[in-house]
Design a protein around this motif. Structure first.
Motif, short mmCIF file in Angstrom:
data_model
loop_
_atom_site.label_atom_id
_atom_site.label_comp_id
_atom_site.label_asym_id
_atom_site.label_seq_id
_atom_site.Cartn_x
_atom_site.Cartn_y
_atom_site.Cartn_z
N ASP A 1 4.92 -21.56 34.36
CA ASP A 1 5.71 -20.72 35.25
C ASP A 1 5.58 -21.24 36.66
O ASP A 1 4.75 -22.12 36.96
CB ASP A 1 5.26 -19.26 35.18
N LEU B 1 6.16 -19.79 41.00
CA LEU B 1 6.35 -18.63 41.87
C LEU B 1 6.43 -19.11 43.31
O LEU B 1 5.53 -19.81 43.79
CB LEU B 1 5.20 -17.63 41.71
N GLN C 1 6.23 -18.44 47.20
CA GLN C 1 5.58 -17.50 48.10
C GLN C 1 5.42 -18.13 49.48
O GLN C 1 5.42 -19.34 49.63
CB GLN C 1 4.19 -17.10 47.56
N LEU D 1 0.23 -14.90 41.25
CA LEU D 1 0.51 -15.91 40.22
C LEU D 1 -0.28 -15.63 38.95
O LEU D 1 0.27 -15.70 37.84
CB LEU D 1 0.18 -17.29 40.76
N LYS E 1 1.20 -12.76 36.97
CA LYS E 1 2.44 -13.14 36.30
C LYS E 1 2.16 -14.00 35.07
O LYS E 1 2.79 -13.82 34.02
CB LYS E 1 3.33 -13.92 37.28
N GLN F 1 13.53 -20.09 43.53
CA GLN F 1 12.83 -19.41 42.44
C GLN F 1 13.65 -19.44 41.15
O GLN F 1 13.10 -19.69 40.07
CB GLN F 1 12.55 -17.96 42.84
N SER G 1 12.43 -21.51 37.72
CA SER G 1 12.24 -20.81 36.46
C SER G 1 13.07 -21.41 35.34
O SER G 1 12.59 -21.58 34.21
CB SER G 1 12.59 -19.32 36.63
#
Length: 250
Positions: free
Chosen positions: A117, A119, A121, A132, A135, A200, A204
């Motif tokens: 994954d 993320l 930020q 993180l 998630k 993002q 993903s």
């Protein structure tokens, strides 16, 4: 791998109702092929438009909307049908400038090279590391071994009460650092990302498509690599409920 509840594993995929809504001008196989091109190779939207322009009349705006409209749905189905990932997580952060402000793309990779994954930020501290980890644990329900030299991971794990094996030796995190290369190449092709939300979304979707077509790295001959690629295309057809054009999937 389960197919759609309506069409099952029908190899003809006549309707494409699972991922693609009706009233679209172009057939599902063209839309699926365009989305696959955009996320599989380092191409910008103009390049995808030119590749599809041979025999197909479409505009740049049409090509731009397809990855936004259908990309996340395809990524979710790839993730839900994928095998369980490894128990060693290589975590790392890559800095990306968005409109002159520094952001961090936190990414996790397992020991096999599959991206778990990502993320986006604004911070690189304990709070960002905690987001993180939450998630990752929500999507991958297991207690892994974590490798990274950043002390924020150890502080976040201690605050969350996690009993994880955290390794910080030199060289253990090379796999995560090498996995930053595809996003860097795409950043250069797209002339930088413009904002956090598109970044993002791209991170993903790109991770799931890359995992599906992850190449055989070691001790594989041509027949084995071709068999892996054929299985990847078959899985892509199942999650999109649309056949890949025969001349491309061969």
């Amino acid at each position: 791998m389960a197919g759609c509840r309506r069409c099952g594993d029908n190899p003809e995929y006549e309707t494409g109702h699972c991922t693609y809504q009706r009233r679209h001008r172009f057939p599902p196989d063209v839309i699926g092929y365009a989305v696959w091109l955009y996320y599989r190779f380092p191409l910008n939207l103009r390049m995808v438009e030119k590749l599809l322009a041979r025999g197909i009349e479409l505009t740049y705006e049409t090509v731009r909307r397809w990855p936004v409209r259908f990309g996340l749905g395809i990524a979710r189905r790839i993730r839900s049908s994928a095998l369980a990932r490894g128990d060693t997580w290589h975590l790392d952060e890559m800095v990306i400038s968005l409109n002159g402000r520094k952001h961090w793309l936190w990414r996790a990779v397992d020991q096999h090279g599959a991206v778990l994954d990502g993320l986006v930020q604004r911070r690189r501290d304990k709070r960002a590391a905690r987001r993180l980890m939450r998630k990752l644990l929500r999507k991958h329900d297991r207690a892994p071994r974590v490798t990274d030299k950043l002390g924020s991971y150890a502080a976040a794990n201690q605050e969350m009460g996690l009993n994880l094996e955290h390794r910080q030796h030199k060289g253990l995190n090379n796999r995560a650092e090498n996995s930053h290369q595809p996003p860097r190449v795409r950043e250069k092709v797209m002339r930088r990302f413009k904002s956090a939300r598109p970044l993002q979304r791209f991170a993903s979707i790109h991770a799931q498509v890359a995992n599906l077509f992850m190449p055989c790295r070691y001790h594989s001959n041509t027949q084995q690599k071709r068999a892996v690629r054929t299985r990847a295309f078959a899985a892509l057809e199942r999650v999109t409920c649309a056949p890949m054009p025969g001349r491309f999937a061969a």
